[in-house]
Design an enzyme around this catalytic site. Structure first.
Site, mmCIF file in Angstrom:
data_model
loop_
_atom_site.group_PDB
_atom_site.id
_atom_site.type_symbol
_atom_site.label_atom_id
_atom_site.label_comp_id
_atom_site.label_asym_id
_atom_site.label_seq_id
_atom_site.Cartn_x
_atom_site.Cartn_y
_atom_site.Cartn_z
ATOM 1 N N GLU A 80 75.426 -4.757 -111.840
ATOM 2 C CA GLU A 80 75.459 -6.008 -111.088
ATOM 3 C C GLU A 80 76.013 -7.188 -111.883
ATOM 4 O OE1 GLU A 80 74.964 -6.767 -108.083
ATOM 5 O OE2 GLU A 80 73.928 -5.079 -107.176
ATOM 6 N N SER A 340 13.208 10.981 -94.235
ATOM 7 C CA SER A 340 12.216 11.317 -95.268
ATOM 8 C C SER A 340 12.667 10.968 -96.682
ATOM 9 C CB SER A 340 11.902 12.817 -95.206
ATOM 10 O OG SER A 340 11.286 13.155 -93.981
#
Length: 680
Positions: A80, A340
């Site tokens: 680039e 329980s």
């Protein structure tokens, strides 16, 4: 002549200096766009890997770049902007080259935009094809170079570059297109990520795979021609297939991460203690646990290290995208009946108070506590048993007797000291029924309480946030009492396929089979499993021992094959048979409970009450009775419905709403009647 030349030179220098100063002032006066770029919030596992990421407010996926492959950065700059590290924002040589190519070829061959100019355009979302737009980009680029370092400019590019759809930034693109972090990329992957920002929509691999491949291959050719990439590597990279679909972003522990995201600022990086391997295993186990289950059954699971309080895995539901199972509900946080599973804490308190010992004898017979006559789950009574047997078999009568002696408020206070926040169904003081699950408590709080039991009574604050776990003040009960309970729980037979003596555990089933639970621990870890429906609808036949316990044991198997042993008995532990116990500990004698024989007279319907309105939810009507002599016959509106029943609790197949007259007859023809209204 010479004075004139000297004057002209001086004038030229002055004009140049003035022009330079004016140019510098013009650049300095540039109105720069905001340079702080919003990124999505990230929730990280204990190893730093991504559990889940969230998009920014406008729905775009944009993440902080994090570690990036050095080869990719080198190739990006080479492709680039080869002079990126040398120019001041605008590359004069690139401008001259591009202009000459236009004059020679009569068309644009290559652009002159630098990476800094591209960042300027991305910051302002400006135009790309106009002279005014290019001039603005050049001015902003020059200003950026004076304000930021090259590394900061490159970081902005890595955050803002578009990659198609709502993807912005290298990291979001790498995760979406390749399912991986960008710290290590193949040459083919790097080339595609370089090519996409130039034309992100027309080169989207999922929509235009041919264009994406052609663009990638052009990048590879140029990199090879420039000597940045070996030619054989470029040729091999061209053979690598293009991704044809976006991948989902990581979404481990979705309920937990959503909770943490809701309380964090935008762009936060939230560190957790979650082990990603255990989390994946737990989620897979959760999905398998509900496979084949009817009635939208879901599951919640939590695993923690009780030595330091760190939560290692947390599953809030079987599948968070499954709306039929209310997958969006975090069931680790939902208050449910514990069944329980609170019994071990009552026994620990009784041991600590000197009311009982594991070998103490206690009665399991019909007993009345005022108007309440609790029964065991199987409607059977064992007579005289040891406390060890009572806890192992999860008998109800003994634990209610102990709760009455202790006071139900003691149990609530113990849970709160453990860091839990139990809730009562009404504002009235707690009753004895809380010992059998008559309160609301979340799975997370239950695991928190069991962590204290595993730590011999020392509570710890569990947390999934890094640094959030810490010991809590105080002691729930003595180490001897905690060890005695743990030792009993460790001897409970495992579910089918479970490893014996692997963990100490307890199961629970709430009234109406709405909740099935299993909690357990070894010397290092504590875990809990809940199964049921998110809306609280009963699940017929759901028992904690059958549904939740096998999942609990599998969770511990996922931790590792080696068992972390429970601690040895504390020095003060009394390890004696019943006959050698001190006289007060040989038999527990309730203070106020009055034993009563089963009524020998006419049958009496104890549920439903006469005139009651009962919600059946399409599951039938539960009826209960005491007294009378079996077998029993049930009549509905005068017609026999069940004949020859020998149980004192049954379900009448009544699903239609309306007024119902119930009659029960025993073997001697004695009858009891009830009139109720059924609702659906």
């Amino acid at each position: 002549m010479r004075p004139r030349l000297f004057f002209a030179a001086a004038l030229a220098l002055a004009l140049a200096a003035g022009g330079r100063d004016a140019f510098n002032d013009w650049i300095a006066a540039t109105d720069l766009p905001p340079l702080t770029i919003a990124v999505g919030t990230e929730v990280l596992a204990r190893d730093g890997s991504l559990l889940r990421a969230f998009p920014v407010a406008d729905g775009r996926w944009r993440l902080a770049p994090g570690p990036v492959d050095c080869a990719y950065l080198q190739e990006l700059v080479a492709y680039e902007d080869g002079r990126f590290w040398q120019h001041a924002g605008v590359d004069p040589w690139a401008v001259l080259r591009a202009g000459a190519q236009v004059l020679w070829h009569q068309k644009v061959v290559s652009g002159a935009s630098t990476l800094t100019m591209q960042v300027a355009r991305l910051l302002e979302d400006g135009p790309t094809g106009t002279l005014a737009g290019k001039a603005r980009q050049a001015r902003v680029a020059l200003a950026l170079e004076r304000r930021l370092s090259k590394e900061q400019i490159l970081d902005l590019y890595l955050r803002l570059a578009p990659y198609g759809g709502n993807l912005e930034g290298l990291r979001a693109a790498s995760l979406s297109w390749f399912g991986k972090e960008p710290r290590r990329l193949t040459p083919a992957q790097a080339a595609l990520l370089i090519a996409l920002p130039q034309s992100p929509e027309s080169r989207r691999p999922d929509r235009h795979p041919k264009a994406a491949k052609a663009a990638r291959d052009r990048v590879l050719d140029r990199l090879a021609a420039a000597g940045v990439l070996a030619k054989d590597s470029a040729a091999a990279a061209k053979a690598e297939p293009i991704p044809t679909a976006r991948r989902d972003f990581p979404a481990l522990a979705p309920h937990l991460t959503a909770r943490l995201f809701a309380g964090a600022p935008q762009g936060a990086r939230i560190e957790t203690t979650i082990d990603p391997q255990l989390q994946r295993a737990a989620e897979k186990l959760a999905r398998r646990a509900v496979r084949g289950q009817v009635g939208q059954v879901s599951v919640a699971m939590l695993l923690a290290d009780h030595q330091n309080g760190e939560i290692l895995a947390e599953v809030g539901g079987a599948e968070w995208t499954d709306s039929a199972r209310a997958g969006f509900v975090d069931l680790t946080q939902a208050p449910r009946s514990p069944g329980s599973t609170l019994k071990p804490f009552i026994y620990a308190l009784a041991f600590d108070d000197g009311l009982a010992h594991p070998e103490t004898l206690i009665e399991d017979r019909p007993v009345a506590f005022g108007p309440w006559r609790p029964q065991n789950f199987d409607r059977e009574f064992r007579g005289t048993v040891t406390v060890r047997q009572a806890l192992t078999l999860s008998l109800n009568i003994p634990v209610v007797s102990l709760t009455e002696a202790l006071g139900p408020e003691r149990l609530l206070a113990t849970l709160r000291r453990a860091g839990a926040t139990p809730t009562l169904p009404t504002s009235a003081p707690p009753g004895l029924a809380i010992s059998l699950g008559g309160l609301g408590i979340s799975l997370e709080d239950l695991v928190q309480a069991y962590a204290a039991l595993a730590r011999l009574g020392q509570p710890v604050q569990l947390s999934a946030e890094a640094g959030g776990a810490h010991p809590l003040d105080g002691q729930l009960f003595g180490a001897v009492a905690a060890w005695q309970v743990s030792e009993i729980l460790s001897r409970i037979a495992p579910p089918p396929g479970g490893t014996p003596n692997r963990i100490a555990y307890k199961t629970g089933t709430s009234y109406g089979h709405r909740d099935a639970l299993a909690l357990g621990f070894d010397g290092r870890h504590v875990a809990g499993v809940w199964m049921g429906r998110a809306d609280g609808t009963p699940v017929p036949g759901a028992f904690g021992g059958e549904l939740a316990a096998p999942i609990l044991f599998e969770m511990f198997d996922r931790v590792g094959p080696e068992r972390a042993p429970l601690p040895p008995p504390p020095p003060a532990t009394l390890l004696l048979p019943n006959a050698r116990l001190p006289q007060p500990l040989q038999r527990f004698r309730p203070r106020d409970a009055a034993f009563a024989e089963v009524v020998a007279g006419a049958p009496e319907v104890t549920f439903p009450p006469d005139g009651a309105e009962v919600e059946t939810a399409g599951q039938g009507l539960v009826v209960k009775l005491r007294g009378g002599q079996p077998p029993f016959t049930w009549l509905v509106n005068g017609a026999p419905l069940i004949v020859g029943s020998r149980t004192r609790e049954t379900v009448l197949n009544l699903t239609n709403p309306g007024y119902v007259s119930l009659t029960v007859l025993d073997a001697q023809g004695r009858a009891a009647h009830r009139q109720v209204i059924l609702r659906r």
